[in-house]
Scaffold this motif. Sequence first.
Motif, short mmCIF file in Angstrom:
data_model
loop_
_atom_site.label_atom_id
_atom_site.label_comp_id
_atom_site.label_asym_id
_atom_site.label_seq_id
_atom_site.Cartn_x
_atom_site.Cartn_y
_atom_site.Cartn_z
N ASP A 192 29.78 2.87 72.29
CA ASP A 192 29.50 2.77 70.85
C ASP A 192 30.28 1.63 70.22
O ASP A 192 29.77 0.94 69.34
CB ASP A 192 29.84 4.09 70.15
CG ASP A 192 28.82 5.18 70.41
OD1 ASP A 192 27.69 4.87 70.85
OD2 ASP A 192 29.16 6.36 70.19
N ARG A 228 28.41 -1.49 70.99
CA ARG A 228 27.19 -1.53 70.18
C ARG A 228 27.52 -1.95 68.76
O ARG A 228 26.85 -2.82 68.19
CB ARG A 228 26.49 -0.17 70.18
CG ARG A 228 25.22 -0.15 69.33
CD ARG A 228 24.52 1.20 69.29
NE ARG A 228 25.39 2.33 69.05
CZ ARG A 228 25.88 2.69 67.85
NH1 ARG A 228 25.57 1.99 66.78
NH2 ARG A 228 26.65 3.76 67.72
N ASN A 229 28.55 -1.35 68.18
CA ASN A 229 28.93 -1.69 66.81
C ASN A 229 29.37 -3.14 66.68
O ASN A 229 29.01 -3.82 65.71
CB ASN A 229 30.04 -0.75 66.33
CG ASN A 229 29.56 0.68 66.20
OD1 ASN A 229 28.37 0.96 66.06
ND2 ASN A 229 30.50 1.62 66.24
N GLN A 283 26.24 -5.34 66.98
CA GLN A 283 25.44 -5.24 65.75
C GLN A 283 26.06 -6.08 64.64
O GLN A 283 25.36 -6.79 63.92
CB GLN A 283 25.30 -3.78 65.31
CG GLN A 283 24.41 -3.61 64.09
CD GLN A 283 22.98 -4.03 64.36
OE1 GLN A 283 22.39 -3.64 65.37
NE2 GLN A 283 22.41 -4.83 63.49
N LYS A 284 27.37 -6.03 64.53
CA LYS A 284 28.07 -6.83 63.52
C LYS A 284 27.85 -8.32 63.76
O LYS A 284 27.59 -9.08 62.82
CB LYS A 284 29.56 -6.49 63.55
CG LYS A 284 30.38 -7.23 62.52
CD LYS A 284 31.84 -6.83 62.59
CE LYS A 284 32.66 -7.67 61.62
NZ LYS A 284 34.09 -7.41 61.73
#
Length: 125
Positions: A72, A75-76, A79-80
């Motif tokens: 996660d 992923r974060n 995405q940022k």
Amino acid sequence: MGGVADVVVGYTGGKKENPTYQNIMDATEAFMVEFDPSLISYEEILDEWADQHAPYYPSKCQYRSAVFYSSDAQRNAAQKKIEELGKDGQRKVCVDLEPVSKFYRGEEYHQDFLEKQMSARAPTF
């Protein structure tokens, strides 16, 4: 890059097994980065990826722009970074964000491709 132990070129993101360059099927050309997080962060690797990449053009599956994450936190972070690439609103960012799936090592002639190309063109005296 300091902290990067290895980079392997290959294929991932597809459902069919054992893709090759000649028979890539539904996979995507990709590279797997092995790194020591005590020496380099995932975010620093994403920064380098973004500096060397122009993910503003949609592509077919083989050449699509994608980031594959294994947690996660990754992923974060990804995405940022993708959002940062599109923050000016001038261009649409075309990057898929997906969990890691099975990775298949690419053919040997794809490994260290740029280095091989440069050495083949080096003048001999």
